[in-house]
Design a protein around this motif. Structure first.
Motif, PDB file in Angstrom:
ATOM      1  N   UNK A   1     -11.927   1.515  -9.833  1.00  0.00           N
ATOM      2  CA  UNK A   1     -11.249   0.360 -10.440  1.00  0.00           C
ATOM      3  C   UNK A   1      -9.770   0.314 -10.065  1.00  0.00           C
ATOM      4  N   UNK A   2      -9.511   0.580  -8.801  1.00  0.00           N
ATOM      5  CA  UNK A   2      -8.156   0.524  -8.260  1.00  0.00           C
ATOM      6  C   UNK A   2      -8.153  -0.474  -7.116  1.00  0.00           C
ATOM      7  N   UNK A   3      -7.176  -1.369  -7.119  1.00  0.00           N
ATOM      8  CA  UNK A   3      -7.085  -2.402  -6.085  1.00  0.00           C
ATOM      9  C   UNK A   3      -5.782  -2.225  -5.306  1.00  0.00           C
ATOM     10  N   UNK A   4      -5.902  -2.155  -4.003  1.00  0.00           N
ATOM     11  CA  UNK A   4      -4.757  -2.202  -3.094  1.00  0.00           C
ATOM     12  C   UNK A   4      -4.785  -3.587  -2.465  1.00  0.00           C
ATOM     13  N   UNK A   5      -3.987  -4.527  -2.941  1.00  0.00           N
ATOM     14  CA  UNK A   5      -4.064  -5.898  -2.458  1.00  0.00           C
ATOM     15  C   UNK A   5      -3.819  -6.041  -0.955  1.00  0.00           C
ATOM     16  N   UNK A   6      -3.018  -5.156  -0.387  1.00  0.00           N
ATOM     17  CA  UNK A   6      -2.672  -5.275   1.034  1.00  0.00           C
ATOM     18  C   UNK A   6      -3.507  -4.370   1.930  1.00  0.00           C
ATOM     19  N   UNK A   7      -4.527  -3.727   1.375  1.00  0.00           N
ATOM     20  CA  UNK A   7      -5.352  -2.818   2.165  1.00  0.00           C
ATOM     21  C   UNK A   7      -6.010  -3.574   3.311  1.00  0.00           C
ATOM     22  N   UNK A   8      -5.872  -3.049   4.504  1.00  0.00           N
ATOM     23  CA  UNK A   8      -6.496  -3.686   5.657  1.00  0.00           C
ATOM     24  C   UNK A   8      -6.272  -2.878   6.916  1.00  0.00           C
ATOM     25  N   UNK A   9      -6.936  -3.293   7.978  1.00  0.00           N
ATOM     26  CA  UNK A   9      -6.761  -2.662   9.272  1.00  0.00           C
ATOM     27  C   UNK A   9      -5.465  -3.168   9.896  1.00  0.00           C
ATOM     28  N   UNK A  10      -4.699  -2.273  10.464  1.00  0.00           N
ATOM     29  CA  UNK A  10      -3.452  -2.632  11.132  1.00  0.00           C
ATOM     30  C   UNK A  10      -3.772  -2.967  12.583  1.00  0.00           C
ATOM     31  N   UNK A  11      -4.051  -4.240  12.830  1.00  0.00           N
ATOM     32  CA  UNK A  11      -4.443  -4.671  14.174  1.00  0.00           C
ATOM     33  C   UNK A  11      -3.271  -4.675  15.147  1.00  0.00           C
ATOM     34  N   UNK A  12      -2.046  -4.549  14.655  1.00  0.00           N
ATOM     35  CA  UNK A  12      -0.884  -4.492  15.527  1.00  0.00           C
ATOM     36  C   UNK A  12      -0.629  -3.094  16.076  1.00  0.00           C
ATOM     37  N   UNK A  13      -1.368  -2.122  15.586  1.00  0.00           N
ATOM     38  CA  UNK A  13      -1.169  -0.737  16.001  1.00  0.00           C
ATOM     39  C   UNK A  13      -2.128  -0.366  17.126  1.00  0.00           C
TER      40      UNK A  13
ATOM     41  N   UNK B   1       1.581  -2.119  -0.033  1.00  0.00           N
ATOM     42  CA  UNK B   1       2.399  -1.776  -1.193  1.00  0.00           C
ATOM     43  C   UNK B   1       1.590  -2.028  -2.451  1.00  0.00           C
ATOM     44  N   UNK B   2       1.839  -1.188  -3.469  1.00  0.00           N
ATOM     45  CA  UNK B   2       1.133  -1.345  -4.739  1.00  0.00           C
ATOM     46  C   UNK B   2       2.133  -1.247  -5.884  1.00  0.00           C
ATOM     47  N   UNK B   3       1.759  -1.790  -7.007  1.00  0.00           N
ATOM     48  CA  UNK B   3       2.545  -1.706  -8.233  1.00  0.00           C
ATOM     49  C   UNK B   3       2.616  -0.236  -8.652  1.00  0.00           C
ATOM     50  N   UNK B   4       3.731   0.187  -9.235  1.00  0.00           N
ATOM     51  CA  UNK B   4       3.850   1.581  -9.663  1.00  0.00           C
ATOM     52  C   UNK B   4       2.715   2.041 -10.582  1.00  0.00           C
ATOM     53  N   UNK B   5       2.217   1.155 -11.434  1.00  0.00           N
ATOM     54  CA  UNK B   5       1.114   1.533 -12.325  1.00  0.00           C
ATOM     55  C   UNK B   5      -0.144   1.863 -11.526  1.00  0.00           C
TER      56      UNK B   5
ATOM     57  N   UNK C   1       0.282   5.343 -10.085  1.00  0.00           N
ATOM     58  CA  UNK C   1       0.038   6.357 -11.105  1.00  0.00           C
ATOM     59  C   UNK C   1      -1.455   6.527 -11.352  1.00  0.00           C
ATOM     60  N   UNK C   2      -2.187   5.421 -11.422  1.00  0.00           N
ATOM     61  CA  UNK C   2      -3.647   5.503 -11.625  1.00  0.00           C
ATOM     62  C   UNK C   2      -4.312   6.221 -10.455  1.00  0.00           C
ATOM     63  N   UNK C   3      -3.868   5.936  -9.247  1.00  0.00           N
ATOM     64  CA  UNK C   3      -4.430   6.603  -8.077  1.00  0.00           C
ATOM     65  C   UNK C   3      -4.136   8.101  -8.130  1.00  0.00           C
ATOM     66  N   UNK C   4      -2.908   8.459  -8.460  1.00  0.00           N
ATOM     67  CA  UNK C   4      -2.550   9.874  -8.559  1.00  0.00           C
ATOM     68  C   UNK C   4      -3.409  10.575  -9.613  1.00  0.00           C
TER      69      UNK C   4
END
Length: 65
Positions: free
Chosen positions: A25-37, A46-50, A53-56
Motif C-alpha cells: 500500500x505504498x505509491x511512488x507516483x513518479x515510478x517508471x523506466x528512465x528511457x533517457x538513460x 520523488x515521494x512525500x516524506x510520509x 517513512x512508510x517505506x522505511x
C-alpha cells in the motif's frame, strides 16, 4: 543484487517494484523506466516524506523477519 552490467529488463523491474509497493500500500507516483538513460535505470522519482517513512518502516519490518 543488480549491477550496472546486469541484463535485468528495466520495464520488468519497474513493474515488479510497482507490484510489491502496491501490496505494501505504498505509491511512488513518479515510478517508471528512465528511457533517457543508456544504463536501463528505474526512476523512483520523488515521494512525500510520509511515504518515505512508510517505506522505511516496511523495509525494516521485512529485514527483521
Amino acid at each position: 543484487m543488480a549491477t550496472q552490467c546486469d541484463e535485468t529488463d528495466p520495464d520488468a523491474a519497474t513493474e515488479q517494484l510497482r507490484t510489491a509497493l502496491t501490496r505494501a500500500r505504498i505509491v511512488f507516483p513518479s515510478l517508471g523506466t528512465d528511457y533517457g538513460s543508456t544504463l536501463g535505470l528505474v526512476n523512483l522519482g520523488r515521494v512525500h516524506p510520509a511515504v518515505a517513512v512508510r517505506l522505511a518502516f516496511r523495509l525494516d519490518k521485512g529485514h527483521d523477519a
